[in-house]
Motif scaffolding. Structure first.
Motif, PDB file in Angstrom:
ATOM      1  N   SER A 145       0.822  -1.214   0.000  1.00  0.00           N
ATOM      2  CA  SER A 145       0.000   0.000   0.000  1.00  0.00           C
ATOM      3  C   SER A 145       0.855   1.262   0.000  1.00  0.00           C
ATOM      4  O   SER A 145       0.342   2.350  -0.249  1.00  0.00           O
ATOM      5  CB  SER A 145      -0.951  -0.015   1.198  1.00  0.00           C
ATOM      6  OG  SER A 145      -0.245  -0.327   2.363  1.00  0.00           O
ATOM      7  N   ASP A 146       2.166   1.113   0.291  1.00  0.00           N
ATOM      8  CA  ASP A 146       3.023   2.295   0.257  1.00  0.00           C
ATOM      9  C   ASP A 146       3.177   2.834  -1.162  1.00  0.00           C
ATOM     10  O   ASP A 146       3.664   3.939  -1.371  1.00  0.00           O
ATOM     11  CB  ASP A 146       4.404   1.946   0.811  1.00  0.00           C
ATOM     12  CG  ASP A 146       4.365   1.810   2.324  1.00  0.00           C
ATOM     13  OD1 ASP A 146       3.591   2.546   2.956  1.00  0.00           O
ATOM     14  OD2 ASP A 146       5.080   0.949   2.857  1.00  0.00           O
ATOM     15  N   ILE A 147       2.758   2.063  -2.128  1.00  0.00           N
ATOM     16  CA  ILE A 147       2.941   2.465  -3.519  1.00  0.00           C
ATOM     17  C   ILE A 147       2.176   3.741  -3.831  1.00  0.00           C
ATOM     18  O   ILE A 147       2.596   4.564  -4.639  1.00  0.00           O
ATOM     19  CB  ILE A 147       2.512   1.318  -4.464  1.00  0.00           C
ATOM     20  CG1 ILE A 147       3.049   1.530  -5.875  1.00  0.00           C
ATOM     21  CG2 ILE A 147       1.020   1.151  -4.500  1.00  0.00           C
ATOM     22  CD1 ILE A 147       4.510   1.250  -5.998  1.00  0.00           C
ATOM     23  N   THR A 148       1.042   3.913  -3.155  1.00  0.00           N
ATOM     24  CA  THR A 148       0.227   5.095  -3.508  1.00  0.00           C
ATOM     25  C   THR A 148       0.935   6.395  -3.143  1.00  0.00           C
ATOM     26  O   THR A 148       0.571   7.440  -3.648  1.00  0.00           O
ATOM     27  CB  THR A 148      -1.135   5.045  -2.794  1.00  0.00           C
ATOM     28  OG1 THR A 148      -0.937   4.553  -1.484  1.00  0.00           O
ATOM     29  CG2 THR A 148      -2.131   4.198  -3.542  1.00  0.00           C
ATOM     30  N   ALA A 149       1.947   6.306  -2.260  1.00  0.00           N
ATOM     31  CA  ALA A 149       2.688   7.521  -1.929  1.00  0.00           C
ATOM     32  C   ALA A 149       3.315   8.137  -3.175  1.00  0.00           C
ATOM     33  O   ALA A 149       3.557   9.337  -3.249  1.00  0.00           O
ATOM     34  CB  ALA A 149       3.770   7.198  -0.890  1.00  0.00           C
ATOM     35  N   LEU A 150       3.571   7.299  -4.168  1.00  0.00           N
ATOM     36  CA  LEU A 150       4.203   7.787  -5.381  1.00  0.00           C
ATOM     37  C   LEU A 150       3.273   8.709  -6.173  1.00  0.00           C
ATOM     38  O   LEU A 150       3.687   9.361  -7.116  1.00  0.00           O
ATOM     39  CB  LEU A 150       4.641   6.632  -6.263  1.00  0.00           C
ATOM     40  CG  LEU A 150       5.738   5.739  -5.690  1.00  0.00           C
ATOM     41  CD1 LEU A 150       6.114   4.681  -6.692  1.00  0.00           C
ATOM     42  CD2 LEU A 150       6.956   6.563  -5.329  1.00  0.00           C
ATOM     43  N   ALA A 151       2.015   8.695  -5.798  1.00  0.00           N
ATOM     44  CA  ALA A 151       1.080   9.562  -6.510  1.00  0.00           C
ATOM     45  C   ALA A 151       1.313  11.023  -6.143  1.00  0.00           C
ATOM     46  O   ALA A 151       0.886  11.926  -6.841  1.00  0.00           O
ATOM     47  CB  ALA A 151      -0.357   9.159  -6.173  1.00  0.00           C
ATOM     48  N   LYS A 152       1.994  11.199  -5.045  1.00  0.00           N
ATOM     49  CA  LYS A 152       2.230  12.574  -4.591  1.00  0.00           C
ATOM     50  C   LYS A 152       3.083  13.313  -5.625  1.00  0.00           C
ATOM     51  O   LYS A 152       4.130  12.823  -6.040  1.00  0.00           O
ATOM     52  CB  LYS A 152       2.967  12.534  -3.254  1.00  0.00           C
ATOM     53  CG  LYS A 152       3.151  13.892  -2.639  1.00  0.00           C
ATOM     54  CD  LYS A 152       4.303  13.875  -1.645  1.00  0.00           C
ATOM     55  CE  LYS A 152       4.505  15.276  -1.111  1.00  0.00           C
ATOM     56  NZ  LYS A 152       5.804  15.393  -0.488  1.00  0.00           N
ATOM     57  N   ASP A 153       2.606  14.467  -6.017  1.00  0.00           N
ATOM     58  CA  ASP A 153       3.285  15.306  -6.999  1.00  0.00           C
ATOM     59  C   ASP A 153       3.668  14.525  -8.257  1.00  0.00           C
ATOM     60  O   ASP A 153       4.680  14.788  -8.882  1.00  0.00           O
ATOM     61  CB  ASP A 153       4.564  15.927  -6.388  1.00  0.00           C
ATOM     62  CG  ASP A 153       4.234  16.744  -5.159  1.00  0.00           C
ATOM     63  OD1 ASP A 153       3.098  17.268  -5.096  1.00  0.00           O
ATOM     64  OD2 ASP A 153       5.086  16.822  -4.264  1.00  0.00           O
ATOM     65  N   LYS A 154       2.874  13.537  -8.547  1.00  0.00           N
ATOM     66  CA  LYS A 154       3.132  12.694  -9.724  1.00  0.00           C
ATOM     67  C   LYS A 154       4.555  12.144  -9.725  1.00  0.00           C
ATOM     68  O   LYS A 154       5.238  12.105 -10.739  1.00  0.00           O
ATOM     69  CB  LYS A 154       2.901  13.485 -11.020  1.00  0.00           C
ATOM     70  CG  LYS A 154       1.447  13.870 -11.220  1.00  0.00           C
ATOM     71  CD  LYS A 154       1.293  14.465 -12.600  1.00  0.00           C
ATOM     72  CE  LYS A 154      -0.140  14.972 -12.799  1.00  0.00           C
ATOM     73  NZ  LYS A 154      -0.300  15.632 -14.092  1.00  0.00           N
ATOM     74  N   ALA A 155       5.001  11.776  -8.536  1.00  0.00           N
ATOM     75  CA  ALA A 155       6.365  11.300  -8.426  1.00  0.00           C
ATOM     76  C   ALA A 155       6.626  10.136  -9.371  1.00  0.00           C
ATOM     77  O   ALA A 155       7.714  10.017  -9.915  1.00  0.00           O
ATOM     78  CB  ALA A 155       6.653  10.865  -6.978  1.00  0.00           C
ATOM     79  N   TYR A 156       5.607   9.340  -9.544  1.00  0.00           N
ATOM     80  CA  TYR A 156       5.810   8.151 -10.378  1.00  0.00           C
ATOM     81  C   TYR A 156       6.222   8.498 -11.787  1.00  0.00           C
ATOM     82  O   TYR A 156       6.863   7.728 -12.478  1.00  0.00           O
ATOM     83  CB  TYR A 156       4.527   7.297 -10.407  1.00  0.00           C
ATOM     84  CG  TYR A 156       3.321   8.043 -10.916  1.00  0.00           C
ATOM     85  CD1 TYR A 156       3.052   8.092 -12.278  1.00  0.00           C
ATOM     86  CD2 TYR A 156       2.460   8.685 -10.028  1.00  0.00           C
ATOM     87  CE1 TYR A 156       1.958   8.786 -12.737  1.00  0.00           C
ATOM     88  CE2 TYR A 156       1.365   9.366 -10.474  1.00  0.00           C
ATOM     89  CZ  TYR A 156       1.099   9.430 -11.848  1.00  0.00           C
ATOM     90  OH  TYR A 156       0.022  10.116 -12.294  1.00  0.00           O
ATOM     91  N   ALA A 157       5.818   9.724 -12.220  1.00  0.00           N
ATOM     92  CA  ALA A 157       6.111  10.092 -13.591  1.00  0.00           C
ATOM     93  C   ALA A 157       7.586  10.466 -13.767  1.00  0.00           C
ATOM     94  O   ALA A 157       8.116  10.422 -14.860  1.00  0.00           O
ATOM     95  CB  ALA A 157       5.214  11.245 -14.023  1.00  0.00           C
ATOM     96  N   GLN A 158       8.189  10.895 -12.652  1.00  0.00           N
ATOM     97  CA  GLN A 158       9.540  11.414 -12.787  1.00  0.00           C
ATOM     98  C   GLN A 158      10.628  10.391 -12.470  1.00  0.00           C
ATOM     99  O   GLN A 158      11.773  10.593 -12.797  1.00  0.00           O
ATOM    100  CB  GLN A 158       9.726  12.623 -11.847  1.00  0.00           C
ATOM    101  CG  GLN A 158       8.936  13.844 -12.303  1.00  0.00           C
ATOM    102  CD  GLN A 158       8.205  14.494 -11.148  1.00  0.00           C
ATOM    103  OE1 GLN A 158       8.712  14.483 -10.037  1.00  0.00           O
ATOM    104  NE2 GLN A 158       7.045  15.068 -11.415  1.00  0.00           N
ATOM    105  N   ILE A 159      10.239   9.339 -11.786  1.00  0.00           N
ATOM    106  CA  ILE A 159      11.293   8.445 -11.333  1.00  0.00           C
ATOM    107  C   ILE A 159      11.389   7.215 -12.207  1.00  0.00           C
ATOM    108  O   ILE A 159      10.457   6.878 -12.941  1.00  0.00           O
ATOM    109  CB  ILE A 159      11.035   7.986  -9.868  1.00  0.00           C
ATOM    110  CG1 ILE A 159       9.616   7.357  -9.776  1.00  0.00           C
ATOM    111  CG2 ILE A 159      11.226   9.111  -8.917  1.00  0.00           C
ATOM    112  CD1 ILE A 159       9.591   6.098  -9.058  1.00  0.00           C
ATOM    113  N   HIS A 160      12.498   6.575 -12.046  1.00  0.00           N
ATOM    114  CA  HIS A 160      12.666   5.277 -12.665  1.00  0.00           C
ATOM    115  C   HIS A 160      12.794   4.276 -11.519  1.00  0.00           C
ATOM    116  O   HIS A 160      13.542   4.513 -10.570  1.00  0.00           O
ATOM    117  CB  HIS A 160      13.916   5.266 -13.553  1.00  0.00           C
ATOM    118  CG  HIS A 160      13.863   4.176 -14.559  1.00  0.00           C
ATOM    119  ND1 HIS A 160      14.542   3.006 -14.426  1.00  0.00           N
ATOM    120  CD2 HIS A 160      13.184   4.089 -15.750  1.00  0.00           C
ATOM    121  CE1 HIS A 160      14.286   2.223 -15.443  1.00  0.00           C
ATOM    122  NE2 HIS A 160      13.459   2.858 -16.276  1.00  0.00           N
TER     123      HIS A 160
END
Lengths: 435, 487
Positions: free
Chosen positions: B394-409
């Motif tokens: 469930s920690d994965i949703t933290a990546l939604a913050k500031d669209k972090a998922y879009a910027q990281i690899h």
């Protein structure tokens, strides 16, 4: 309660003149403590006493009737036949009591007791028949033909003196047999039109009737002689039926038919209770006539630890077999006993009780403990009865100073089922801690 | 009869004021008549012993003993005997066997499992254990205790319904299957919920659940097969389309080739809690939607609640809070019961290895482990195997913050960084008492573990060594239920 000292009247080589000492071991314990040895095994009286008892009751002839197999296909015959014969002999007791002209007899209580006793016997017969149907035995009970022409009951129902009781018995048969596929065919109404059991062919009432007189009937002028004789014939018939029932219980357990075994084990419990009720009929005998009869028949105690009922080999055997049911507990629990004393059986029993999944086994084990209780209470009741009929001195004469008498030993004996006992103790302890 | 029942209860112990302990005595060496006598009968009464059913050489009797030290001896066919295999002392009256009965707090002697395995008497075990205090006294669980406790829990759960899990007031969030995945991701993040049921307007029914595993798989798709699914596509890609695509991916992960679409796992408000728990466990899901339809055919369903094991455990804890003694296993330390996954000790082989992560491991490897090991969380440990943190699905949703998922690899970001992101965001769920990582000790009792797991958001406890915080194992909600239900 029958014992004959035949020595003076009979010249028989097979009756040894040796002192009639109990074969029981008398153990005194050399200790400063008062010890009550209470686990000695039950055993018969001296052989002479036993055979005198057998001859008086004409048991060899009766045994032939009980054990004849007229319907080899019918598996219940060995149990139901002596049961029906016990019932037929009970009808003769009704006849004997109703034709008793002594003015001081308690006819009212006799009628009540006979009614109750016969009702219970019919209930047992009906239960045996019902179980037979449940098991779906392919070889059906022998039915067909008209109603019995040889049984005493139809006559009882028409004779003025026994009419009320006879009719009542017929109603009882109708009621109690209502769950069975067939009825006894003794003249009951049978509105349902069920087939009649071939009562005359199974029970052979005429042959039973031919044994109506005991060897003393000619020269003992005492009405209680007849009563005593009939009562013991009923008793012995049920004892014989129990022997076959016990064999069936053991083989059912060995075949792992625990539901069937539990049915039978409760029948056995009921028989023990009926035996006690039969014995209690002694109380209705006239005390003075009875004591006179005791003298006439030379009934006397032969000393230590020899209760009168141990003259019955059948009863002793029935007691032993009932007690030996405990040997089957490991088979029921499906565990082997730990010869070093570990509580394997106890643990298995606790699990069985707690899980409640194998109900048949629980019923069977409960039934076995019920049999123990019924058997012990039979002997307790018997001891009280002897004291009431013959005076407590008679009872005490059989007991030595240090040890208690053989009857008390039976009902004072520790539990036959120590593992079941322990399982219940610890389960009770467990729940009491949970509060 | 009833009077004696009262007397034997704990609060109102025996008339003497002392609690009696039923104790089993055994004489396994045969004899015709065997009696037991001892200090507890003042050496005057001789208790007859019964031969065991089916074994005439073993004699047994049960006596109620007061706490304390007792002497006893057997009287076998007129001879005083003692058993050399049971504790004995030589005294004035010759050699006597001895037994020590501890107070009422003791597990009843006949119930402790050690005695079952022992070939001889249970009493000497009681004696040995109490006589040697240096011996580590870990009361082990009895099979009967376990059976009875499981039975009681089973009865409780079978008589309660999912209806009782419903809060007095609360909100449930369902997502339309036509919503773009990306938007769904943000909604879950903003609402602080790990998963949401999916509603299909066309069919007029709930068709599935969107949870953290979906996002993990999406991110791995983005990361590893960038060409297949771009961030732009994520804007338009609907949940329905993703679920269809997932069917292909999931076949790669579980070789079973599960038929798709997998029917929605759901329960009704009148289903009993045992069935609900079994459904959750069997389908390996975190929660099941409680759906109610007033019509026979199940149309016009209403979403009432999301039932999780946590809520059911809370129900159990609440019920037994004031009668914990009725569940004897509750007091057992967790190390003595087969519960959870443990780091194997030296020389032991464990069928389920315990996965751990180092903080500098890449997020990609963490996610791969979560998916492949079919676990919901992995402890993060330092070089000494001491617990630092835990990474959960469930920690994965933290990546939604500031669209972090879009910027990281995924392979560039470490687990540590990902967790940092989550802590800054601090969504309301997954945090209980401001603590991310919930721990317990091997000596903690089962009831303590259950009470902590019953708190919302606590899905697992990491068992650590006292002091060093070295990870010893992990207990999840489903572990507890598998144990309690005897699966």
């Amino acid at each position: 309660m029958v014992d004959m000292d035949w020595k003076r009247k009979m010249v028989s080589s097979d009756l040894p003149n040796s002192p009639k000492l109990s074969s029981k071991l008398h153990v005194t314990i050399p200790s400063p403590f008062k010890i009550v040895p209470v686990s000695s095994p039950i055993s018969c009286s001296a052989p002479a006493l036993c055979s005198a008892y057998e001859l008086y009751l004409r048991l060899p002839e009766l045994r032939k009737l009980w054990s004849s197999r007229d319907f080899p296909q019918w598996t219940s015959e060995p149990i139901l036949k002596p049961a029906l014969q016990a019932l037929e002999i009970s009808f003769r007791l009704v006849f004997a009591v109703c034709s008793d002209t002594r003015p001081y007899i308690n006819h009212r209580e006799w009628n009540r007791r006979l009614d109750s006793l016969i009702t219970k016997q019919i209930q047992l017969v009906a239960a045996i028949c019902e179980d037979e149907e449940e098991e779906g035995i392919s070889a059906e009970a022998p039915v067909g033909g008209g109603r019995s022409s040889l049984s005493l009951l139809p006559q009882l129902a028409t004779w003025r003196r026994s009419e009320a009781l006879g009719k009542k018995i017929l109603y009882t048969i109708d009621n109690e047999m209502s769950r069975c596929k067939y009825t006894l065919g003794l003249g009951e109404q049978n509105i349902a039109g069920k087939p009649n059991l071939r009562y005359d062919a199974i029970c052979r009432p005429n042959e039973i009737y031919s044994l109506k007189d005991n060897p003393y009937a000619d020269h003992i002028d005492n009405h209680e002689n007849q009563t005593l004789y009939i009562i013991h014939q009923i008793l012995e018939s049920w004892i014989y039926a129990s022997g076959n029932l016990l064999n069936r219980i053991v083989s059912s357990i060995e075949e792992e038919k625990f539901g069937k075994a539990s049915n039978d084990v409760y029948l056995l419990e009921k028989i023990w209770k009926i035996l006690a009720e039969i014995e209690d009929l002694h109380m209705l005998m006239d005390p003075e006539d009875f004591l006179k009869l005791k003298k006439q028949l030379q009934i006397k105690s032969t000393g230590k630890n020899d209760a009168f009922c141990f003259r019955s080999k059948g009863l002793v055997e029935m007691m032993k077999m009932s007690k030996d049911l405990r040997q089957k507990v490991p088979a029921v629990l499906a565990v082997e006993v730990d010869p070093t004393g570990g509580p394997r059986l106890q643990e298995a029993a606790m699990k069985l009780y707690a899980r409640k999944t194998e109900c048949d086994k629980i019923h069977l084990l409960q039934g076995m403990q019920a049999v123990e209780a019924a058997a012990k209470s039979f002997f307790f009741g018997y001891r009280q009865l002897v004291a009431a009929m013959m005076g407590s001195a008679e009872m005490n004469a059989t007991a030595s100073q240090e040890s208690c008498d053989s009857l008390s030993q039976i009902f004072m004996e520790p539990t036959y089922f120590p593992s079941l006992d322990a399982a219940k103790t610890f389960l009770g302890e467990f729940w009491s801690h949970l509060g | 009869m009833f009077g004696s029942t009262l007397d034997s209860s704990r609060g109102n112990s025996a008339a003497s004021g002392q609690l009696l302990t039923p104790t089993r005595f055994v004489w396994p060496y045969g004899g015709r008549r065997v009696f037991l006598s001892g200090s507890f009968t003042r050496w005057t009464e001789h208790v007859p012993m019964s031969p065991l059913e089916g074994c005439p050489t073993v004699f047994q009797v049960i006596c109620n003993l007061t706490p304390g030290y007792h002497q006893y001896k057997f009287f076998v066919d007129g001879e005083w005997r003692h058993d050399e295999h049971q504790p004995f002392v030589s005294g004035n009256g010759g050699v006597v066997n001895t037994i020590f009965i501890t107070g009422p707090d003791m597990v009843p002697a006949g119930f402790s499992p050690e005695t079952l395995g022992r070939s001889n008497m249970d009493v000497d075990d009681v004696f040995l254990r109490t006589a040697d205090p240096s011996q580590e006294a870990v009361p082990r669980m009895s099979g009967v205790d376990l059976e009875l406790s499981r039975h009681r829990i089973s009865v409780l759960l079978s008589t309660r319904t999912a209806y009782e899990l419903l809060p007095e007031s609360g909100k449930v969030i369902a997502l339309d299957v036509n919503l773009p995945v990306k938007q769904a991701f943000h909604i879950l993040y903003e609402q602080g919920i790990p998963l949401a049921p999916l509603w299909d307007f066309g069919k007029g029914q709930f068709v599935g659940v969107l949870g953290p595993l979906d996002f993990i798989l999406i991110l791995r798709e983005l990361g590893t097969h960038g060409s297949n699914l771009t961030e732009e596509e994520l804007e338009t890609h609907t949940i329905a389309a993703w679920k269809e695509g997932k069917a292909h991916i999931s076949r790669q992960y579980d070789g079973s080739g599960r038929p798709y679409p997998r029917p929605l796992v759901q329960v009704g408000p009148y289903d009993n809690l045992k069935d609900v728990a079994l459904k959750i466990l069997q389908n390996k899901v975190a929660a099941v939607p409680v759906i109610y339809s007033s019509l026979q055919d199940g149309s016009y369903p209403q979403l009432l609640h999301l039932a999780s094991l946590s809520g059911i455990l809370k129900c159990i804890c609440r019920y037994f809070r004031h009668s914990s003694s009725s569940l004897p296993i509750l007091q057992q330390p967790i190390c003595s019961i087969p519960l959870g996954t443990w780091v194997p000790r030296i020389g032991e082989s464990s069928s389920k290895p315990l996965a751990t992560l180092r903080p500098h491991a890449s997020l990609g490897s963490a996610l791969a482990l979560l998916v492949q090991a079919e676990v919901s969380s992995i402890p993060v440990v330092d070089d000494n195997d001491s617990l630092i943190d835990i990474y959960s699905r469930s920690d994965i949703t933290a990546l939604a913050k500031d669209k972090a998922y879009a910027q990281i690899h995924l392979d560039d970001m470490t687990v540590h960084q990902a967790l940092q992101l989550g802590q800054d965001a601090s969504p309301p769920y997954g945090i209980f008492n401001g603590q991310r990582c919930h721990m317990c000790l091997r000596s903690d009792s089962l009831v303590k573990v259950m009470e902590r797991l019953a708190n919302p958001g606590v899905r697992r406890l990491v068992i650590v060594e006292a002091g060093s915080k070295r990870v010893e194992g992990i207990i999840s909600l489903s572990d507890v239920f598998q144990f309690l239900l005897g699966l």
